[in-house]
Each structure stands twice: as C-alpha cells, then as structure tokens.
Design a protein around this motif. Structure first.
Motif, short mmCIF file in Angstrom:
data_model
loop_
_atom_site.label_atom_id
_atom_site.label_comp_id
_atom_site.label_asym_id
_atom_site.label_seq_id
_atom_site.Cartn_x
_atom_site.Cartn_y
_atom_site.Cartn_z
N GLY A 186 9.52 -27.08 -7.66
CA GLY A 186 10.48 -27.32 -7.10
C GLY A 186 10.85 -28.27 -6.70
N ASP B 149 14.67 -22.31 4.84
CA ASP B 149 14.08 -22.95 5.58
C ASP B 149 14.73 -23.25 6.81
OD1 ASP B 149 16.76 -23.94 6.56
OD2 ASP B 149 16.38 -26.29 5.88
N ILE C 238 7.38 -23.40 -5.60
CA ILE C 238 8.63 -23.58 -5.32
C ILE C 238 8.10 -24.95 -4.36
CG2 ILE C 238 9.06 -23.78 -2.88
CD1 ILE C 238 9.00 -20.72 -2.66
N VAL D 2 15.60 -20.11 -1.65
CA VAL D 2 13.84 -20.73 -0.39
C VAL D 2 14.93 -20.63 0.49
CG1 VAL D 2 12.84 -22.47 -0.49
CG2 VAL D 2 13.14 -22.01 -2.28
N VAL E 166 10.90 -16.83 0.87
CA VAL E 166 11.81 -17.03 -0.52
C VAL E 166 12.04 -15.93 -0.88
CG1 VAL E 166 9.72 -16.69 -1.37
CG2 VAL E 166 11.70 -17.52 -2.88
N THR F 245 16.55 -27.60 -7.80
CA THR F 245 17.30 -26.32 -7.83
C THR F 245 17.78 -26.66 -9.23
OG1 THR F 245 18.80 -26.62 -5.83
CG2 THR F 245 19.87 -25.95 -8.04
N ILE G 293 15.84 -26.08 -1.76
CA ILE G 293 15.16 -26.43 -2.39
C ILE G 293 15.52 -28.29 -3.64
CG2 ILE G 293 15.90 -25.24 -4.87
CD1 ILE G 293 12.33 -24.95 -3.68
N ASN G 294 14.33 -29.52 -2.92
CA ASN G 294 14.99 -30.52 -3.75
C ASN G 294 15.15 -30.21 -4.84
OD1 ASN G 294 14.33 -31.96 -2.04
ND2 ASN G 294 12.52 -31.85 -1.47
N PHE H 154 9.66 -25.27 5.22
CA PHE H 154 9.48 -23.54 5.04
C PHE H 154 9.91 -22.25 5.37
CE2 PHE H 154 7.80 -19.76 2.81
CZ PHE H 154 9.02 -19.31 1.52
N ILE I 83 10.94 -28.39 0.04
CA ILE I 83 12.56 -28.25 1.17
C ILE I 83 12.69 -29.61 0.73
CG2 ILE I 83 12.91 -27.13 2.88
CD1 ILE I 83 11.10 -25.51 0.88
#
Lengths: 642, 203, 150
Positions: free
Chosen positions: A402, A454, A398, A452, A414, A383, A380-381, A411, A405
C-alpha cells in the motif's frame, strides 16, 4: 461455433485461438474497470482508437479493454505488449506520443512511468512496481490479460479446462474431496469451509438443489467482487458450474447489485457465450450434466448480502433474513438445499481443480489457505485492489503493497470486515491476516475491505459511522437490531456531539450484548463489533469525548473550534473569500479573525489556508483564545505591527 | 408423528416432531413470554422476548423458542440471569414506544424493566406484525402491510382496501398490543373521506 | 407511465411473482420512479397483494415513489470516503441545494441520495451527478461543481 463435446475439442479450440495469435503482436491493454472509468479511461480509449486510425495503425495494433488492474490510485493504466511497458495516469493528450513513440519506435516515455518514491527509480514493467511485486495474484492475474467480453481470451489462458476435468474425468465425490482437502473457506464473511457446505447439500435426499453466487457486495469501501465479475466473469461461471456438478444442482443464480451495471453487462455476455460453447446448458461438454444460470439484480439493501435474506429477495420478496436454525445448504431457496458462496470463493474453484488442493494449500497459513483480495482504501498511498497470500502481515499489506500512509501522517488503525468487523490498532500491525487471527483480534476477515485510518480519524466517530450505516440498512424485523442498534447510534451520537455522560459506555455494552446474542441475523449479531473493537483499543478516545468533551483527532464538529493564529496569518484572504458563512473578519493587510458566533465549522478555511502559512487551527477541549485586538491587526511589510 | 424426548427447566417432557420449543413448553404448562407469537399464525421470531437457553451436546446458546424446532435430547432453560437481562432490555426498548401498553407493563413488572430508560419514541408500534400477518394469513386480504425498513419501518393500510374491507372486519384491532394499529387505521380512513372513521361519526 | 409499457415489462418476465423485483427495477429505470398506477397494475397482473409491493418498493433503495429531479446527486458515504471527509462534502451539497438525502427540491432540479460505496475509493471523497464522477473534492470545489448544473 458449435457446442464443444469433449476435452479434446476444448483443447483443439484453445490451440486454434493460440495459433491465430502472434507473440510479437503489439497489444495496448487499457484498464476499463468502473474505477478507471471514473478517472477517464473511456476518453483514453476513444483517443487510442482515433490516434491509431490517424497514424494508420488500426489493423496492426490490438486494443484490449481489460477489467480492473487493481492500482486504482494511478488509473487509467495502459500496458503495452509484448514488452509489458506500463504507463500510469494516462490522459487522452498522452495518446498521440504513446502511439508515435512507443508503438512505432519502441521508445519508452519516461514521464508516464511509475517512479519509486524511495529510490526515485523509474519502473517500466507493471510487475516490477512494488504495489504489484509484493502481491500474489492467483485470481487477479488474468484480469489484466483478458477482455472480459471475449471468451476466446479466457480460453487462451486455459479457461474451462477445470470444468472439463471435473465433469468428464472426476466424480462429484472426487471434486468434493479436492475442495475439502484444499480447505477453501468462504471469502464473503465468516470463512465457513466451502467443502463442508457443499457436502451438506450433496447429501440431502432432495432432488432439486440450487447454487448461488453472492455478488451483493455491500460493504462500504469494498469492491473486489465487482472487479472479478467485471474483469473475469467466466472464472466465476466456471467455478459455479463445477460447484453445481458437485452438489447436483441444475440451476444457479447470480445475485448482483444493480449498482454494478458493468458487472451485470459482462456476466450476461459471458453466460451467453458459455451457453453457445456448451459450458452451460444441456449436456455440458458432451456429458449428461445440465446446468443453467440466471442473473438476478439486487435492488439495494445491504442486508441481502446475508444468505437467507438474499434467498428471500431472490424469491421476489423483501430481503428479511430467516432464522438459521436449519442451515440454508439443507433448506434454502424455495426451501430447497442451496449452496451460496461469494464471487471470490467461486473464482477459486477452477484454480483448485486445475492445480490441485496441495498447490492451493501451499499458499496461506495453517487454517487459512490460498490468497485473499483486499480493497485497500482510506488514508493510504496506493489505493487499490490487492491480492496477497493469507498470512501476510497487516504491516506488509499496508506499507509494502500500500505504500504507507498518505501525506506522511501517522497510522492509527485499520478497519477490516466491513460493518461487521472492527478496527485494529498499531500494536497489532504484525498480525498475520487470516480468518481466525482477525476474529481473535476482535475484527473479522469479512469480504475484504481494508480501510486505513490515520491520526485525523476519530475512532468514536468511526463506530458512530458504522452504526449509522447499520441502522439505515437493518431490515427492521427484530427488536435488538431495529431498536437496540438504533439506540446505540443515538448514544454514540450523543458522545460525538458532546452530550456524553457517565453510564453511556455501560449502556452501549448492554445493548451490544443484546444484539450479539439475540438478534435474528448476522447483520444484527455483528452490529456491535465496530463499537466493541474501538472501545477495546481506543477507550481513551471515548473517555476524552465523554469526560473532557474533547475529540483527540480534532474531527467531531461539535467538539472542535476553528481559530486563526495571528502570528501566522498573512492576510491572504483565501479563507475570507471562501467562507460560506461570512464568518471571517479581516481584509487586505489585516489579520483575519473568525467570528465564533457565525462559524459553522464547515472546515473550508482549514482546507484553503495555504500550507506554507498553516494559520487556521483546529482546537478541542480548550477555550478559543480571545481575538487579537482590532488595532493590532494591521500587517506592515509582511511583519506584524505591534 | 413421532415423539421427541427432551427437557424443559430440568423436567423430562414429550414433544411432537415439528413443534417449536414454545409450543412444547406451553403443552406442559411452562409459560414463556411472547409478543409477536399467535397460535393461528406462522412463527415469526421478531420480538425475541421468548428467548431461552438451549443446551445440546454440552454447548449452550440463546435461541428464540417460537421458531426453534424441538429435537431429541435438547435441554431448555426458560429463566436465567442472561435470559432475564435480555428480556428486560427488549422490554425497555419497546416501552420507549408504548409506555402504556398493558401487555408490556405486565411483563415490565415481572422483569423489572424501567420504562424511562430510553428516550420516548413518537411511534407506538412495536412491530409485532400481528395485524399484518393476521390480515394476510387468516383473512387473505392484505389490507395492512409494512413499509420502509429499519427504524423507519411502519405499518400501513392500503386505502382502497380500507374502504372496501376493513370497516366490516376490524378483527386485527384486538390483536394489537399498543394503540398503533387504530392510529394507523384512523389516519388512513381520514384520508379516504367516504369511509366512516368510527360508528356515529358519519354526519 | 404508459400502461402498455408496464404490461410489456411484466410479460417479459412471464408474469412470475418471483420476478417482482426485476419488474420493478425495469420500471424504475425506464420511468425513473414508480407511479402508484404502475404498482396497481403489477399487483393485478402478477397477482401480488399491493401491500407487499409497497413494502418492496419502500424497502429497497433503488426504488422511488416520487418523481426525481433533473439531476441526481449520489454522495458516496463509503468508509474510505468517510475517513477522507465525506461528511463535509455532504454538508456542502446540502447547503448548496437546500435538500437532505432522500429529498428532491421543489423546482425538481436536484435529487439527493447517499450511497454506500461507488467503488472508486482512490478518488475519495466522491460524488456522482447524473452518472458522472467528481472526485478528490473539497467543500468549496463541491459547491463549484454543482453550480454548473441547470
């Protein structure tokens, strides 16, 4: 300072603290939670002290080392008051100009501000940053305003008012009614209504009763409770004392992991301060209510997060759970009625008493009230720790809070609820987050971990990862957990290592059912969840591993191969020099080739290959293309000789 | 002691307050299999083989009879497809440790458990804890205990106590359903050289 | 470890059996491992059977019954670090040190442990060496970081 004996004395002290504070006072707050320490906030703190001294401002500026602000991705964080200017990822080198420009001249340093990735707009105030703007910080709000070692800071914000109200103006029955009406549910795992638990203890004939804070936060990837204990320990103590008053307990324990030294330190300081002021100890606030709190450090066993195991550990034994046929609020610590709630649950109690059940239940959904703190981590960008009202969708948490991604990836899933929880796929992103909603979807709320994942995350490996964790953390007493869960791990390892066979999934389901229905405690009973939820939503990945020996996420080491695309290789030698196995053949102006016999699949070549070339490929479920013939490997003037 | 009326396998029975379901069943001659239970020892609830179904207020769930207390109007079922399946899987998991254990083989025959379903494990011990608990609760010696956790959990003798106490006692030996106990004892005794391992082995 | 020091720690907890874990934690943090002689002393002074102390000392992760290396490496295997490649970091550390989690090398240079979450997920994957965090690592960087320790 003598002990306080009434609400009036408490209010007077608060006014004294406030009148000594100037609203135009320059204050530098620095996030000093454990996560920021890791990014270097100690050095920043030292630099601030030094620089203030150098510039002759030591007695004009207050430096406040606060607990966690939550935006760990961008730590260390500095906020300068009264303006509320927020600087991110501050380094010691930035301090001289922060002091000379912002503190002295009120100039904003643009290069330290948050830049909105969409609008590219620079944001000055912490509260305006999307990460914070989309949260509802009822519990965490105070974290950024107080020095956890200062009871005055807590009192300035109205601290211990709720305890005074409960003890001096309300009967235990009234407090209980308020907590029940608020429908406060346990934040540690199952979401059991706190009021119902308290009532059970309150109604027992036993004289001796206990209250416990469960701060044995063990879910990997979750650190909400640590941040509350570290950042605002008095809020937890105040909630615990109100609970003790309600159920008639005179002794309480805080069971905290020894891996959290700063939390232990801050809670120890807080207990001493609260005792001095008369919020703990004998005749609290002049009433006839006595209550003392002891800290017990946990020695490192995830199973001790389970309530009965925690109590066994508190008694000085190995943390083995007990059968729960009689609930611990009736027969708990030393067989006495015991209310155990986690850190966040206790911290909610003062809010409910101060603002009322109606206010509390105005946040959230029909069955899940208030807010919940999540530890939003993984791919996640942004955190960090986020507090949102119950009922917010996974998508909003998210993507809005958040920031989506990392690295523009897709994504995939989660994971919520820690090792007892499950993985939710993309089509459930609009799910409203609440206790029952998550359980129905095959996961659970748990304590608030939200990891999260990916496109590069293999879901079979995720299940294997959690079962590995649980096998290691099982106490080993009962067969379905010690033997069954271990057997599940072995089968999942067979699958990720390419030895998957027909019948493996059925065997896993069979063992999963045994653990769920017959294991002794919640650890074993919920152990199959990571497997069951990934099987439910990602069965195709299991089948690819078993039938095609292919890992779709290109993660499982035994199922992938590395290969250098000769069309893309520029013979830069980055991989060749870094390969620890000397498995790369090539040289200057010679296209590189991987010796498949020597390759240990350590991923180093993939990591170091410059992204503008992206010549190193991972493949799975297909044969490695034959190496390019030696005579064709020479590169002339950037193009390949044919 | 007040009497409690309840049902086991459809039959009305009278149990005494404070009894476990397993005890109540045995007093009326209903046999529930058990491995970690011992009449003289505190209920333990580890092997889970004595799992039964308990119905109360119209709801049914699996409970472990050696620790579950009797209560009024409780209805217990001691055999069903679900129960048998659970017992069979438990036996199969334990047989991977101790395929030759007599008590396990008898139960395996009854429940159709396949001793080869799971790969063989090196340790014989099934962690019933009979030796550990007997030594602590009955003898008060604490000469044998557990160490480690999870799948690494093992039984372990305290060498000094082996030298001082075990040689003349060995009361735990016949309790062991596998040969793990003797193996652990021999191993410890071999470490403490002055202790004779077995009679006649003292030269 | 000095027996007086052990006694002092035990006395600090009023010799109560319920404080056993707290006493062991203090000895562990003082001495960095639990020598057999300490366990025997505790057993005697606190009136707790040695076999029970041994179970506790092997059950909880904080305790070690063998001496630790000069540098303690903790590799975070928390979920956030796992999805960011902690396994590859672990492999790199194992390759560099020649030891597996739970082990100490013969030269007593490194001890290696995995931990479930260091709580700085923003920096994942992370390792902690002697309390110092190394974050956002790749396998080659990990090996480089470890070379600095003597």
């Amino acid at each position: 300072m003598p002990k306080l004996n009434s609400s009036a004395e408490l209010e007077k002290l608060r006014e004294e603290i406030l009148s000594g504070r100037n609203s135009n006072q320059k204050i530098i707050t620095l996030c000093s939670g454990t996560a920021c320490h890791a990014t270097g906030s100690r050095a920043v703190a030292e630099s601030i002290e030094l620089e203030l001294k150098n510039q002759g401002l030591s007695d004009q500026v207050i430096v406040r080392k606060t607990g966690c602000h939550g935006f760990c991705e961008r730590g260390p964080i500095i906020v300068i008051y009264p303006e509320g200017i927020c600087y991110l990822q501050v380094e010691p080198e930035n301090i001289p100009e922060i002091i000379s420009q912002t503190i002295k001249e009120n100039k904003i340093l643009e290069h330290l501000l948050y830049v909105d990735p969409d609008s590219e707009e620079k944001i000055t105030k912490e509260t305006e940053i999307p990460f914070y703007k989309n949260q509802q910080r009822l519990l965490f709000e105070a974290n950024i305003k107080i020095d956890p070692k200062s009871i005055e800071d807590y009192l300035a914000l109205g601290g211990y008012k709720a305890l005074a109200r409960a003890v001096l103006e309300m009967t235990p029955e009234q407090v209980l009614e308020e907590v029940k009406k608020a429908n406060l549910r346990g934040r540690g795992g199952g979401g059991f209504p706190a009021g119902t638990k308290w009532e059970g203890t309150r109604n027992t004939p036993e004289e001796t009763r206990y209250v416990i804070v469960n701060a044995d936060e063990g879910d990997p990837g979750a650190y909400m409770d640590r941040s509350l204990l570290e950042g605002n320990p008095h809020s937890v103590l105040e909630g615990l004392a109100i609970g003790a008053y309600t159920v008639g307990a005179r002794e309480g324990y805080i069971y905290v992991r020894q891996e959290y030294p700063l939390a232990v330190e801050n809670i120890d300081v807080a207990i001493k301060q609260a005792e001095e002021k008369g919020f703990l100890g004998k005749n609290i606030l002049g009433s006839d209510f006595d209550f003392t709190v002891k800290v017990h450090q946990g020695a490192g066993a995830f199973v001790c997060g389970e309530s009965t195991a925690l109590m066994t550990a508190l008694e000085g034994r190995t943390g083995e759970p007990r059968p729960k046929y009689i609930r611990s609020n009736i027969k708990g610590l030393w067989d006495k009625p015991t209310v155990l709630n986690n850190v966040e649950t206790w911290a909610n109690v003062p809010l409910i008493i101060n603002n009322g059940a109606d206010w509390f239940s105005s946040y959230g959904t029909e069955t899940s009230k208030g807010t919940k703190i999540f530890s939003l981590v993984g791919k996640i960008n942004n955190t960090g720790l986020v507090e949102v009202p119950m009922g917010m969708s996974l998508r909003d948490i998210i993507f809005k809070v958040g920031g989506g991604i990392r690295g523009g990836k897709q994504f995939k899933a989660v994971q919520t609820g820690g090792p007892s929880g499950g993985c939710l796929p993309e089509h459930l992103l609009d799910l409203e987050v609440g206790f029952d909603e998550l359980t129905q979807a095959g996961s659970m709320m748990g304590s608030g971990g939200m990891i999260v994942m990916d496109e590069d995350t293999c879901m079979v490996d995720v299940a294997r990862y959690f079962l590995d964790f649980l096998t290691d953390e099982s106490c080993g007493k009962c067969v379905p957990c010690r033997e069954g869960v271990k057997q599940m791990l072995e089968t999942l390892t067979d699958i990720t290592d390419g030895r998957g066979q027909e019948g493996h999934l059925e065997q896993l389901e069979d063992l999963g059912e045994l653990a769920r229905e017959v294991a002794l405690c919640a650890l074993g009973q919920t152990a199959p969840n990571p497997f069951l939820s990934t099987l439910k939503y990602f069965r195709d990945e299991y089948e690819a591993h078993i039938k095609e020996k292919r890992c779709p996420a290109l993660y499982c080491r035994e199922l992938i191969d590395y290969y250098i695309d000769p069309e893309k290789c520029q013979a830069c030698q980055a991989c060749l020099k870094k390969c620890p196995a000397d498995a790369i053949i090539g040289g200057k102006k010679t296209i590189h080739v991987i010796d498949q016999e020597k390759c240990t699949k350590c991923n180093t070549c993939f990591e170091v290959c410059p992204s503008r070339f992206s010549a190193v490929k991972k493949i799975s479920g297909e044969p490695v293309p034959p190496p390019i013939p030696e005579e064709e490997r020479t590169i002339v003037r950037g193009s390949k000789e044919k | 002691m007040s009497k409690i009326l309840m049902k086991i396998d459809g039959k009305e029975i009278e149990a005494e307050e404070g009894m476990t379901v397993l005890e109540a069943a045995r007093t009326v001659g209903v046999n529930i299999p058990s491995l970690c239970h011992h009449d003289k020892l505190e209920p333990y609830g580890a092997c889970r083989i004595c799992t039964v179904e308990a119905q109360k207020n119209g709801r049914s769930r699996l409970v472990v009879s050696c620790v579950y207390p009797v209560e009024k109007n409780l209805e217990i079922t001691t055999r069903s497809e679900t129960i048998d399946r659970a017992r069979r899987t438990i036996l199969e998991l334990l047989l991977s440790h101790a395929p030759d254990s007599e008590p396990l083989r008898i139960l395996a025959a009854e429940y159709g458990a396949d001793k080869n379903r799971f790969e063989k494990e090196p340790s014989f011990c099934i962690h019933c804890g009979l030796c550990v608990r007997y030594c602590a609760e009955i003898k008060g010696l604490h000469a044998v205990g557990f160490i480690n956790r999870g799948s690494k959990r093992e039984i372990n003798f305290v060498p000094e106590l082996v030298a001082a106490e075990c040689w003349s006692c060995k009361e735990c030996f016949p309790l062991c359903p596998t040969s793990a106990l003797q193996a652990a004892y021999v191993f410890t005794a071999a470490q403490v050289s002055e202790i004779p391992v077995f009679e006649g082995d003292t030269d | 470890m000095d027996i007086n020091k052990i006694d002092q720690i035990i006395d600090g907890h009023n010799s109560e059996a319920s404080s056993l874990i707290q006493v062991l934690l203090e000895i562990q943090s003082e001495n960095r491992w639990l020598p057999r002689q300490a366990l025997e002393r505790i057993s005697e002074r606190m009136d707790v059977p040695l076999s029970r102390i041994q179970h506790i000392a092997t059950f909880y992760k904080a305790f070690s019954l063998v001496p630790k290396g000069r540098h303690e490496i903790h590799i975070c295997m928390g979920t956030a670090c796992h999805v960011r490649g902690a396994q590859n970091i672990l492999n790199a550390v194992e390759d560099h040190t020649g030891i597996k989690p739970g082990e100490t090398d013969l030269a007593l240079k490194f001890s290696l442990e995995t931990v479930n979450c260091l709580g700085c997920c923003a920096l994942g994957p992370v390792i902690e060496v002697d309390g110092q965090i190394h974050g956002k690592l790749t396998p080659p960087e990990t090996a480089e970081a470890l070379k600095k320790y003597e």
